[in-house]
Motif scaffolding. Structure first.
Motif, mmCIF file in Angstrom:
data_model
loop_
_atom_site.group_PDB
_atom_site.id
_atom_site.type_symbol
_atom_site.label_atom_id
_atom_site.label_comp_id
_atom_site.label_asym_id
_atom_site.label_seq_id
_atom_site.Cartn_x
_atom_site.Cartn_y
_atom_site.Cartn_z
ATOM 1 N N HIS A 274 70.271 53.337 47.244
ATOM 2 C CA HIS A 274 70.227 54.575 47.484
ATOM 3 C C HIS A 274 69.470 54.562 48.568
ATOM 4 C CE1 HIS A 274 69.388 58.533 46.970
ATOM 5 N NE2 HIS A 274 70.383 58.971 46.634
ATOM 6 N N PRO A 275 69.620 55.730 49.766
ATOM 7 C CA PRO A 275 69.317 56.107 50.727
ATOM 8 C C PRO A 275 67.988 56.581 50.580
ATOM 9 C CG PRO A 275 70.560 57.074 50.634
ATOM 10 C CD PRO A 275 70.699 56.293 50.143
ATOM 11 N N ASP A 276 67.247 56.720 49.863
ATOM 12 C CA ASP A 276 65.795 57.792 49.691
ATOM 13 C C ASP A 276 65.289 56.573 48.523
ATOM 14 O OD1 ASP A 276 67.000 59.691 51.078
ATOM 15 O OD2 ASP A 276 66.980 61.178 49.332
ATOM 16 N N ALA A 277 65.726 55.725 47.757
ATOM 17 C CA ALA A 277 64.890 54.509 47.061
ATOM 18 C C ALA A 277 63.518 53.797 47.592
ATOM 19 C CB ALA A 277 65.783 53.972 46.217
ATOM 20 N N GLU A 278 62.365 53.847 47.251
ATOM 21 C CA GLU A 278 61.359 52.806 48.210
ATOM 22 C C GLU A 278 60.724 52.328 47.428
ATOM 23 O OE1 GLU A 278 58.633 55.588 49.718
ATOM 24 O OE2 GLU A 278 60.148 57.296 50.890
ATOM 25 N N LEU A 279 60.924 50.851 47.889
ATOM 26 C CA LEU A 279 60.626 49.765 47.328
ATOM 27 C C LEU A 279 60.434 48.505 48.240
ATOM 28 C CD1 LEU A 279 63.645 47.889 45.266
ATOM 29 C CD2 LEU A 279 64.348 49.786 46.360
ATOM 30 N N ALA A 280 59.708 47.177 47.668
ATOM 31 C CA ALA A 280 59.162 46.323 48.400
ATOM 32 C C ALA A 280 60.637 45.558 49.284
ATOM 33 C CB ALA A 280 58.624 44.657 47.936
ATOM 34 N N ASP A 281 60.463 44.584 50.723
ATOM 35 C CA ASP A 281 61.693 44.105 50.842
ATOM 36 C C ASP A 281 62.045 43.419 49.781
ATOM 37 O OD1 ASP A 281 61.978 45.879 53.203
ATOM 38 O OD2 ASP A 281 61.024 44.890 54.110
ATOM 39 N N TRP A 282 60.870 41.860 49.063
ATOM 40 C CA TRP A 282 61.870 41.626 48.454
ATOM 41 C C TRP A 282 62.224 41.657 47.234
ATOM 42 C CZ3 TRP A 282 59.974 40.501 43.434
ATOM 43 C CH2 TRP A 282 58.876 40.904 42.973
ATOM 44 N N ALA B 132 52.127 41.356 40.236
ATOM 45 C CA ALA B 132 52.040 41.407 41.798
ATOM 46 C C ALA B 132 52.436 42.960 41.583
ATOM 47 C CB ALA B 132 53.046 40.697 42.391
ATOM 48 N N PRO B 133 51.565 43.751 41.446
ATOM 49 C CA PRO B 133 51.645 45.425 41.714
ATOM 50 C C PRO B 133 52.398 45.612 42.484
ATOM 51 C CG PRO B 133 49.782 44.828 40.846
ATOM 52 C CD PRO B 133 50.263 43.554 41.791
ATOM 53 N N GLU B 134 53.617 46.955 42.836
ATOM 54 C CA GLU B 134 54.367 47.120 43.483
ATOM 55 C C GLU B 134 54.523 48.967 43.366
ATOM 56 O OE1 GLU B 134 55.726 45.751 46.354
ATOM 57 O OE2 GLU B 134 54.691 43.761 46.233
ATOM 58 N N PRO B 135 54.602 49.220 44.766
ATOM 59 C CA PRO B 135 55.057 50.847 44.548
ATOM 60 C C PRO B 135 56.190 50.443 44.799
ATOM 61 C CG PRO B 135 53.910 50.208 46.459
ATOM 62 C CD PRO B 135 53.766 49.292 45.366
ATOM 63 N N LEU B 136 56.551 51.544 43.560
ATOM 64 C CA LEU B 136 58.456 52.526 43.956
ATOM 65 C C LEU B 136 58.585 53.321 43.787
ATOM 66 C CD1 LEU B 136 59.858 50.287 40.540
ATOM 67 C CD2 LEU B 136 60.751 49.833 42.901
ATOM 68 N N TYR B 137 59.541 54.069 44.800
ATOM 69 C CA TYR B 137 59.632 55.004 44.531
ATOM 70 C C TYR B 137 61.073 56.105 44.355
ATOM 71 C CZ TYR B 137 61.525 60.741 45.383
ATOM 72 O OH TYR B 137 61.682 61.754 45.514
ATOM 73 N N ILE B 138 61.625 56.313 43.389
ATOM 74 C CA ILE B 138 62.523 56.491 42.459
ATOM 75 C C ILE B 138 63.563 57.783 42.529
ATOM 76 C CG2 ILE B 138 64.542 55.538 40.427
ATOM 77 C CD1 ILE B 138 62.259 53.189 39.953
ATOM 78 N N PRO B 139 64.309 58.355 43.311
ATOM 79 C CA PRO B 139 64.602 59.325 43.871
ATOM 80 C C PRO B 139 66.247 59.806 42.179
ATOM 81 C CG PRO B 139 66.003 58.150 44.974
ATOM 82 C CD PRO B 139 64.895 56.860 44.510
ATOM 83 N N TYR B 140 66.503 60.986 41.497
ATOM 84 C CA TYR B 140 66.625 60.914 40.251
ATOM 85 C C TYR B 140 68.175 60.546 40.814
ATOM 86 C CZ TYR B 140 62.597 62.976 39.129
ATOM 87 O OH TYR B 140 60.985 63.773 38.404
ATOM 88 N N ASP B 141 68.749 61.496 42.238
ATOM 89 C CA ASP B 141 70.119 60.584 42.219
ATOM 90 C C ASP B 141 70.621 59.622 42.277
ATOM 91 O OD1 ASP B 141 70.636 63.608 42.419
ATOM 92 O OD2 ASP B 141 70.409 63.354 44.950
ATOM 93 N N ALA B 142 69.525 58.370 42.600
ATOM 94 C CA ALA B 142 69.989 56.632 41.906
ATOM 95 C C ALA B 142 70.248 56.460 40.847
ATOM 96 C CB ALA B 142 68.701 56.336 42.870
ATOM 97 N N ILE B 143 69.475 56.753 39.643
ATOM 98 C CA ILE B 143 69.255 56.640 38.879
ATOM 99 C C ILE B 143 70.830 56.390 37.562
ATOM 100 C CG2 ILE B 143 68.474 57.107 36.096
ATOM 101 C CD1 ILE B 143 65.919 58.713 37.253
ATOM 102 N N ARG B 144 71.129 55.091 37.077
ATOM 103 C CA ARG B 144 72.797 54.963 36.467
ATOM 104 C C ARG B 144 71.965 55.648 35.173
ATOM 105 N NH1 ARG B 144 74.621 50.202 40.778
ATOM 106 N NH2 ARG B 144 75.144 51.052 42.294
ATOM 107 N N THR B 145 71.135 54.792 34.242
ATOM 108 C CA THR B 145 70.704 54.776 33.388
ATOM 109 C C THR B 145 68.887 54.633 32.903
ATOM 110 O OG1 THR B 145 70.474 52.515 32.915
ATOM 111 C CG2 THR B 145 73.272 52.941 32.583
ATOM 112 N N PHE B 146 68.752 55.678 32.018
ATOM 113 C CA PHE B 146 67.025 55.845 31.407
ATOM 114 C C PHE B 146 67.394 56.112 29.981
ATOM 115 C CE2 PHE B 146 63.747 58.988 30.241
ATOM 116 C CZ PHE B 146 63.431 58.280 30.505
#
Length: 159
Positions: free
Chosen positions: A45-53, A89-103
């Motif tokens: 998703h274009p607005d999702a933010e996560l580490a490259d790895w 390894a703590p990793e910050p994430l940003y998850i837009p609601y539009d990117a969520i497939r299941t909760f």
């Protein structure tokens, strides 16, 4: 063109609002009892933010768990940010609601699944393919001899 009510998008909007409210409560008060979340999201998703790895390892979708350890949960109108632990390894994430497939909250057997929206071009290609398959199926059915229907009374199954 006639106007119609888009129930599908309205329902998705309401379900995303529910997730936002739940996460706001968790942000303010922590996870109550045995509650925990499995959240699957689209890593491309274009607005999702996560580490490259992480995006390299999970190029399509990824499921994260919010349970025992999470940090910095920040909830906004469009999505949420959280730091999760991936193998110490703590990793910050940003998850837009539009990117969520299941909760899913398995502690109370609650889950939401968002149907994936196709582009109009993909939908048209799928429609053409479905029509081709339908035509072929109709041809196969037409070649089979018709069978007489058998009527079965439900009384024969009652005790």
């Amino acid at each position: 063109m006639s106007r119609s009510i888009d129930y599908g998008n309205l329902m998705h909007e309401a379900m995303r609002g529910l997730i936002r409210k739940v996460l706001l409560d968790v942000s303010d008060n922590g996870l109550p009892g045995n509650h925990h979340f499995f959240i699957t999201f689209d890593t491309s998703h274009p607005d999702a933010e996560l580490a490259d790895w992480l995006s390299d390892r999970y190029p399509g979708e990824m499921t994260v768990v919010m349970q025992h350890w999470y940090d910095g949960l920040e909830v906004s109108e469009e999505g949420f940010a959280v730091t999760l632990n991936f193998g110490d390894a703590p990793e910050p994430l940003y998850i837009p609601y539009d990117a969520i497939r299941t909760f899913v909250d398995p502690s109370v057997e609650f889950g939401l699944r968002f149907e994936q929206q196709e582009s109009e071009e993909d939908a048209e290609e799928d429609d053409v393919e479905t029509l081709k398959q339908t035509d072929e199926a109709e041809l196969e059915v037409a070649e089979e001899p018709a069978k007489d229907a058998e009527i079965v009374s439900l009384d024969s199954f009652r005790k």
